[in-house]
Design an enzyme around this catalytic site. Structure first.
Site, PDB file in Angstrom:
ATOM      1  N   ARG A  94      32.096  30.533  40.326  1.00 45.11           N
ATOM      2  CA  ARG A  94      32.396  30.362  41.754  1.00 45.11           C
ATOM      3  C   ARG A  94      31.375  29.400  42.355  1.00 45.11           C
ATOM      4  O   ARG A  94      30.209  29.383  41.923  1.00 45.11           O
ATOM      5  CB  ARG A  94      32.315  31.692  42.504  1.00 45.11           C
ATOM      6  N   HIS A 130      38.968  23.018  40.793  1.00 45.79           N
ATOM      7  CA  HIS A 130      39.247  24.462  40.640  1.00 45.79           C
ATOM      8  C   HIS A 130      40.556  24.696  39.864  1.00 45.79           C
ATOM      9  O   HIS A 130      41.500  25.284  40.391  1.00 45.79           O
ATOM     10  CB  HIS A 130      39.307  25.179  42.001  1.00 45.79           C
TER      11      HIS A 130
HETATM   12  P1  NAP Z   1      34.711  40.288  34.348  1.00 42.17           P
HETATM   13  O1  NAP Z   1      35.590  40.694  33.194  1.00 42.17           O
HETATM   14  O2  NAP Z   1      34.543  41.242  35.487  1.00 42.17           O
HETATM   15  O3  NAP Z   1      33.280  39.947  33.695  1.00 42.17           O
HETATM   16  C1  NAP Z   1      32.153  39.721  34.467  1.00 42.17           C
HETATM   17  C2  NAP Z   1      30.929  39.649  33.548  1.00 42.17           C
HETATM   18  O4  NAP Z   1      29.792  39.324  34.344  1.00 42.17           O
HETATM   19  C3  NAP Z   1      30.628  40.979  32.860  1.00 42.17           C
HETATM   20  O5  NAP Z   1      30.190  40.777  31.542  1.00 42.17           O
HETATM   21  C4  NAP Z   1      29.495  41.551  33.711  1.00 42.17           C
HETATM   22  O6  NAP Z   1      28.628  42.414  33.010  1.00 42.17           O
HETATM   23  C5  NAP Z   1      28.755  40.290  34.088  1.00 42.17           C
HETATM   24  N1  NAP Z   1      27.958  40.504  35.298  1.00 42.17           N
HETATM   25  C6  NAP Z   1      28.374  40.806  36.548  1.00 42.17           C
HETATM   26  N2  NAP Z   1      27.323  40.944  37.375  1.00 42.17           N
HETATM   27  C7  NAP Z   1      26.220  40.718  36.620  1.00 42.17           C
HETATM   28  C8  NAP Z   1      24.832  40.735  36.888  1.00 42.17           C
HETATM   29  N3  NAP Z   1      24.356  40.987  38.113  1.00 42.17           N
HETATM   30  N4  NAP Z   1      23.981  40.471  35.879  1.00 42.17           N
HETATM   31  C9  NAP Z   1      24.447  40.215  34.620  1.00 42.17           C
HETATM   32  N5  NAP Z   1      25.758  40.188  34.301  1.00 42.17           N
HETATM   33  C10 NAP Z   1      26.621  40.439  35.292  1.00 42.17           C
HETATM   34  O7  NAP Z   1      35.194  38.929  34.964  1.00 42.17           O
HETATM   35  P2  NAP Z   1      36.100  37.785  34.269  1.00 42.17           P
HETATM   36  O8  NAP Z   1      37.524  38.188  34.266  1.00 42.17           O
HETATM   37  O9  NAP Z   1      35.453  37.416  32.991  1.00 42.17           O
HETATM   38  O10 NAP Z   1      35.950  36.603  35.358  1.00 42.17           O
HETATM   39  C11 NAP Z   1      34.678  36.066  35.695  1.00 42.17           C
HETATM   40  C12 NAP Z   1      34.787  35.170  36.906  1.00 42.17           C
HETATM   41  O11 NAP Z   1      35.397  33.919  36.548  1.00 42.17           O
HETATM   42  C13 NAP Z   1      35.691  35.671  38.037  1.00 42.17           C
HETATM   43  O12 NAP Z   1      35.048  36.653  38.824  1.00 42.17           O
HETATM   44  C14 NAP Z   1      35.954  34.397  38.824  1.00 42.17           C
HETATM   45  O13 NAP Z   1      34.936  34.209  39.796  1.00 42.17           O
HETATM   46  C15 NAP Z   1      35.835  33.297  37.762  1.00 42.17           C
HETATM   47  N6  NAP Z   1      37.146  32.637  37.517  1.00 42.17           N
HETATM   48  C16 NAP Z   1      37.267  31.292  37.725  1.00 42.17           C
HETATM   49  C17 NAP Z   1      38.475  30.636  37.488  1.00 42.17           C
HETATM   50  C18 NAP Z   1      38.624  29.149  37.654  1.00 42.17           C
HETATM   51  O14 NAP Z   1      39.747  28.630  37.537  1.00 42.17           O
HETATM   52  N7  NAP Z   1      37.560  28.415  37.912  1.00 42.17           N
HETATM   53  C19 NAP Z   1      39.572  31.382  37.014  1.00 42.17           C
HETATM   54  C20 NAP Z   1      39.433  32.740  36.819  1.00 42.17           C
HETATM   55  C21 NAP Z   1      38.200  33.361  37.068  1.00 42.17           C
HETATM   56  P3  NAP Z   1      29.143  43.845  32.438  1.00 42.17           P
HETATM   57  O15 NAP Z   1      30.130  43.483  31.340  1.00 42.17           O
HETATM   58  O16 NAP Z   1      27.935  44.481  31.905  1.00 42.17           O
HETATM   59  O17 NAP Z   1      29.810  44.538  33.591  1.00 42.17           O
END
Ligand code: NAP
Length: 309
Positions: A224, A272
């Site tokens: 983000r 994006h």
């Molecule tokens: P997710 O499954 O919720 O995974 C988030 C990861 O971040 C988890 O491993 C979590 O740790 C870790 N995390 C969160 N807070 C943390 C902290 N304070 N310190 C260390 N690690 C932390 O999310 P996802 O589905 O992979 O998606 C990730 C992000 O990608 C989305 O939230 C979105 O912002 C972005 N995104 C971007 C696009 C684009 O087109 N650019 C598309 C889709 C998504 P734990 O596993 O230990 O909980």
């Protein structure tokens, strides 16, 4: 009862038909045509105008149109007590992994530098190490981070990841928690941010973090926009501490025409598009969750409001 839909992309008829394929008796209303707020049982949305969801007294479930849910928590009146879910989908993960691999290869093989050399008609060879000797680091080992890590591992890169809780992923060096962040950064030559945007992760890509990366490291941010302190990135690139960056997300989108990121020779920008959830998959997931919520069952891919992701 009805579902309230809101998206920046207007394809209203399509959504009505797609939801009806799964739940024919569910009326779909399109914001701002809410009608009687008491009729709304579910919301399927991205960046709903603030306060709207709080004004729906009979909401049983709120579904994000994408993987991220920071747009929910930006709303100061967001009804946190209502169960909410986000998109987790293998196709979304594969698309993100493709984006990450595409840009890792560009950095690994010095394509940014060759693009610049081409503009200046400079013939200068650079020799990339073998993939097994290139250290990649992924911030976030969730659905998207793990998918990207595994695809890079399968290309023989030396991949590490950092998450909040401890992980054990075959062939990936896993770090977790604030205490292990510095060790993770010290070994990372190409850093990818796939964290959710929360209070803890806002501004994490800043000058202190960049200083802990080895000289010449590159950054890829499809997480983000507010993860990144833009001025700190520009300083780190201008001082040659970082070699290049690829950015997909920004504080303000569309990125304003006068933003200096556009013209920086070491920055590559995409609008994006790293991974967009396919609408038919989103509709099917929402329908599954509507049926579960009506049956009093927990949602799939439910979001923890206390963690913020
Ligand atoms: P997710 O499954 O919720 O995974 C988030 C990861 O971040 C988890 O491993 C979590 O740790 C870790 N995390 C969160 N807070 C943390 C902290 N304070 N310190 C260390 N690690 C932390 O999310 P996802 O589905 O992979 O998606 C990730 C992000 O990608 C989305 O939230 C979105 O912002 C972005 N995104 C971007 C696009 C684009 O087109 N650019 C598309 C889709 C998504 P734990 O596993 O230990 O909980």
């Amino acid at each position: 009862m009805a579902l309230l839909f809101h998206s920046k992309i207007k394809r209203n008829d399509w959504w009505q038909e797609e939801i009806a394929k799964h739940i024919p008796d569910l009326e779909v209303r399109f914001y701002p045509d809410v009608g009687n707020p008491e009729d709304i049982e579910f919301a399927l949305c991205f960046a709903m105008p603030h306060g709207v969801l709080a004004g729906l007294p009979n909401l049983k479930g709120i579904f994000s149109l994408g993987a991220g849910v920071d747009h929910f928590f930006n709303d100061p009146d967001f009804p946190r007590h209502v169960p909410m879910a986000r998109v987790v989908d293998p196709e979304l993960t594969d698309r993100m992994s493709e984006y990450v691999v595409q840009h890792v290869l560009n950095h690994h093989r010095y394509q940014h530098q060759y693009d610049q050399q081409q503009k200046e008609h400079v013939w200068k060879e650079r020799h990339a190490p073998a993939a097994r000797d290139r250290k990649i680091g992924i911030l976030g080992l969730g659905a998207l981070g793990t998918g990207a890590a595994e695809m890079l591992r399968n290309l023989n890169f030396d991949v590490a990841g950092w998450s909040r809780s401890a992980k054990n992923i075959d062939g990936i060096t896993c770090f977790h928690g604030a205490d292990q962040l510095d060790r993770f950064l010290a070994r990372t030559e190409i850093l990818i941010c796939l964290l959710p945007l929360t209070e803890e992760t806002t501004g994490i890509l800043n000058k202190e973090l960049f200083a802990k990366l080895p000289e010449g490291a590159a950054l890829i941010n499809p997480g983000r926009g507010p993860h990144l302190v833009e001025e700190d990135l520009i300083d780190a690139l201008n001082s040659d501490h970082l070699s290049a960056a690829t950015l997909d997300v920004f504080h303000q989108e569309p990125l304003p025409e006068d933003n200096p990121l556009w013209d920086h020779p070491k920055i590559r920008i995409t609008p994006h598009v790293a991974s967009i959830a396919a609408p038919d998959r989103v509709a099917a997931l929402a329908a599954q969750n509507i049926l579960r919520a009506r049956a009093g069952e927990p949602l799939i891919n439910q979001v923890d409001p206390d963690k913020g992701y």
